[in-house]
Design a protein around this motif. Structure first.
Motif, short mmCIF file in Angstrom:
data_model
loop_
_atom_site.label_atom_id
_atom_site.label_comp_id
_atom_site.label_asym_id
_atom_site.label_seq_id
_atom_site.Cartn_x
_atom_site.Cartn_y
_atom_site.Cartn_z
N ASP A 1 0.16 7.74 4.64
CA ASP A 1 -0.86 8.47 3.61
C ASP A 1 -2.58 8.21 3.83
O ASP A 1 -2.11 6.93 3.74
CB ASP A 1 -0.64 8.13 2.60
N LEU B 1 0.97 -1.15 0.23
CA LEU B 1 0.05 -0.46 0.39
C LEU B 1 0.47 1.18 -0.24
O LEU B 1 0.40 2.29 -0.38
CB LEU B 1 -1.11 -0.08 1.45
N GLN B 2 1.76 1.36 0.95
CA GLN B 2 2.66 2.83 0.58
C GLN B 2 4.59 2.36 1.28
O GLN B 2 4.20 1.24 1.79
CB GLN B 2 2.24 3.34 1.88
N SER C 1 3.45 -2.32 -6.52
CA SER C 1 2.65 -0.94 -5.65
C SER C 1 1.24 -0.87 -5.87
O SER C 1 0.78 -1.39 -6.77
CB SER C 1 3.68 0.26 -5.41
N SER D 1 -2.37 0.72 -4.52
CA SER D 1 -3.18 1.95 -3.62
C SER D 1 -4.93 1.77 -3.63
O SER D 1 -5.09 0.33 -3.84
CB SER D 1 -3.63 2.76 -4.83
N ILE E 1 -4.62 5.26 1.71
CA ILE E 1 -4.39 4.00 0.75
C ILE E 1 -5.04 2.94 1.35
O ILE E 1 -5.09 1.88 1.12
CB ILE E 1 -2.77 4.18 1.47
#
Length: 219
Positions: free
Chosen positions: A94, A74-75, A184, A186, A97
């Protein structure tokens, strides 16, 4: 019959112990109450076993969610941090996310060291699962399916970790044997995931506690 089953569980738990080597993650733990938009501190130490943090070297440090066999990145918290030269990093979570949930965890992925058991994959270490609140995003169907897999198929130790009952300060640190590369992702979609062995995400304290409990039952 029950004693036989208990003996098997004890042997299985003992067999998993050798994987707890290298990066010993002391924060976050299951009891950590992280907040979106605020700083998350990640701490670790060398557990004194092979591989040492010196051989693990630079790692990518990331927030993930998902299950034992289906993880979603996610981050990124740090693209390259040498775990032998520092013992902590801090980064702002963040909030976009994902959503308020208890299935977040931090994963270390070595940029140079390979898994001893499966050299085609990098060395990896995992924190316990912990909750993050005040999030503004939403998990997409892929992420929710990964988390549901954890709820539906995880063993008792993983379930305990997910519910915040894992032993504080103890996290599974291991050379991942079947994890592969995770892209990666989101919270809105297009996420990819990778599986890892059960031993790589079960907190060491839970396995030790389970082994002791089963020994009592057997005796």
């Amino acid at each position: 019959m029950f004693a036989s089953a208990a003996s098997y569980l004890l042997i299985a738990a003992a067999a998993l112990q050798p994987v707890f080597a290298g990066v010993y993650i002391t924060a976050p733990v299951a009891g950590t109450k992280a907040i979106g938009g605020q700083v998350l501190e990640v701490k670790w130490a060398d557990d004194g076993k092979t591989p040492t943090v010196g051989s693990i070297g630079p790692c990518s440090v990331d927030i993930y969610t998902g299950s034992v066999n289906n993880q979603v990145k996610l981050q990124n918290l740090a693209a390259s941090v040498d775990v032998s030269k520092t013992s902590s990093i801090s980064a702002t979570i963040d909030p976009s996310i994902g959503q308020d949930d208890s299935h977040y965890f931090v994963r270390f992925t070595s940029l140079s060291l390979k898994s001893e058991s499966n050299p085609q994959y990098p060395y990896q270490a995992f924190s316990a699962m912990f909750p993050i609140s005040s999030m503004t995003g939403q998990f997409n169907a892929t992420v929710l399916a990964a988390i549901d897999a954890s709820n539906a198929t995880s063993t008792a130790p993983v379930s305990a970790a997910s519910s915040g009952k894992a032993t504080a300060g103890l996290a599974a640190s291991a050379s991942a044997s079947k994890s592969g590369a995770s892209a990666s992702a989101s919270a809105s979609g297009k996420s990819t995931s990778a599986g890892v062995p059960l031993a790589d995400v079960v907190p060491a304290g839970l396995l030790l506690g389970a082994a002791g409990f089963v020994s009592y039952l057997v005796l």
